[in-house]
Design a protein around this motif. Structure first.
Motif, PDB file in Angstrom:
ATOM      1  N   HIS A  11       0.850  -1.197   0.000  1.00  0.00           N
ATOM      2  CA  HIS A  11       0.000   0.000   0.000  1.00  0.00           C
ATOM      3  C   HIS A  11       0.885   1.246   0.000  1.00  0.00           C
ATOM      4  O   HIS A  11       1.839   1.322   0.759  1.00  0.00           O
ATOM      5  CB  HIS A  11      -0.900   0.045   1.248  1.00  0.00           C
ATOM      6  N   CYS A  12       0.543   2.224  -0.817  1.00  0.00           N
ATOM      7  CA  CYS A  12       1.305   3.472  -0.805  1.00  0.00           C
ATOM      8  C   CYS A  12       0.540   4.599  -0.143  1.00  0.00           C
ATOM      9  O   CYS A  12       1.093   5.665   0.089  1.00  0.00           O
ATOM     10  CB  CYS A  12       1.733   3.865  -2.215  1.00  0.00           C
ATOM     11  N   ASP A  13      -0.722   4.387   0.203  1.00  0.00           N
ATOM     12  CA  ASP A  13      -1.496   5.482   0.787  1.00  0.00           C
ATOM     13  C   ASP A  13      -1.641   5.381   2.301  1.00  0.00           C
ATOM     14  O   ASP A  13      -2.032   6.345   2.947  1.00  0.00           O
ATOM     15  CB  ASP A  13      -2.879   5.569   0.144  1.00  0.00           C
ATOM     16  N   TRP A  50       3.185   8.222  -0.397  1.00  0.00           N
ATOM     17  CA  TRP A  50       2.618   8.868  -1.576  1.00  0.00           C
ATOM     18  C   TRP A  50       2.871  10.366  -1.514  1.00  0.00           C
ATOM     19  O   TRP A  50       2.756  10.989  -0.463  1.00  0.00           O
ATOM     20  CB  TRP A  50       1.118   8.571  -1.604  1.00  0.00           C
ATOM     21  N   SER A  51       3.241  10.945  -2.632  1.00  0.00           N
ATOM     22  CA  SER A  51       3.423  12.397  -2.724  1.00  0.00           C
ATOM     23  C   SER A  51       2.499  12.950  -3.796  1.00  0.00           C
ATOM     24  O   SER A  51       2.328  12.345  -4.857  1.00  0.00           O
ATOM     25  CB  SER A  51       4.866  12.746  -3.090  1.00  0.00           C
ATOM     26  N   ASN A  52       1.938  14.103  -3.517  1.00  0.00           N
ATOM     27  CA  ASN A  52       1.051  14.763  -4.459  1.00  0.00           C
ATOM     28  C   ASN A  52       1.905  15.471  -5.520  1.00  0.00           C
ATOM     29  O   ASN A  52       2.601  16.434  -5.226  1.00  0.00           O
ATOM     30  CB  ASN A  52       0.164  15.762  -3.722  1.00  0.00           C
ATOM     31  N   ASP A  57       8.210  20.917  -5.431  1.00  0.00           N
ATOM     32  CA  ASP A  57       9.157  19.979  -4.832  1.00  0.00           C
ATOM     33  C   ASP A  57       9.402  20.248  -3.349  1.00  0.00           C
ATOM     34  O   ASP A  57       9.468  19.314  -2.547  1.00  0.00           O
ATOM     35  CB  ASP A  57      10.485  20.001  -5.587  1.00  0.00           C
ATOM     36  N   ASP A  58       9.541  21.507  -2.976  1.00  0.00           N
ATOM     37  CA  ASP A  58       9.815  21.837  -1.568  1.00  0.00           C
ATOM     38  C   ASP A  58       8.666  21.415  -0.668  1.00  0.00           C
ATOM     39  O   ASP A  58       8.885  20.834   0.395  1.00  0.00           O
ATOM     40  CB  ASP A  58      10.093  23.332  -1.403  1.00  0.00           C
ATOM     41  N   PHE A  64       6.624  14.871   2.831  1.00  0.00           N
ATOM     42  CA  PHE A  64       7.206  13.536   2.933  1.00  0.00           C
ATOM     43  C   PHE A  64       7.804  13.328   4.323  1.00  0.00           C
ATOM     44  O   PHE A  64       7.580  12.302   4.960  1.00  0.00           O
ATOM     45  CB  PHE A  64       8.277  13.313   1.857  1.00  0.00           C
ATOM     46  N   HIS A  65       8.578  14.294   4.791  1.00  0.00           N
ATOM     47  CA  HIS A  65       9.225  14.159   6.095  1.00  0.00           C
ATOM     48  C   HIS A  65       8.208  14.133   7.238  1.00  0.00           C
ATOM     49  O   HIS A  65       8.378  13.379   8.203  1.00  0.00           O
ATOM     50  CB  HIS A  65      10.269  15.254   6.306  1.00  0.00           C
TER      51      HIS A  65
END
Length: 84
Positions: A11-13, A50-52, A57-58, A64-65
């Motif tokens: 799962h990534c979410d 998961w990243s939107n 990017d910042d 993410f962190h």
């Protein structure tokens, strides 16, 4: 002899959903919880964060962190039940 299902799941979410809703890995209403995993004799869960892609990017890196820190705290809080 009783046949029991072993589960290998990806799962990534899940980390994102835990962070977003402030829910716990141990028990929640998402697709993955330790309570839900307990019914399987052997259970492996692989997670990704998961990243939107609509974020710059910042912002994506900061989020993410935050999500990774939340997930690590949940894993540490459940270290008696999970292996990382």
């Amino acid at each position: 002899m009783t046949n029991q299902l072993n589960l290998f799941d990806l799962h990534c979410d899940t980390p994102f959903e835990l962070y977003l809703h402030g829910t716990k890995l141990a028990e929640n209403r998402h697709h993955v919880s330790l309570a839900g995993a307990a019914v399987y004799p052997q259970y492996t869960q692989v997670m990704a964060i998961w990243s939107n892609r609509k974020q710059n990017d910042d912002t994506a890196f900061r989020n993410f962190h935050k999500i990774a820190d939340y997930l690590m705290t949940e894993l540490e809080n459940n270290s008696h039940r999970v292996t990382f």
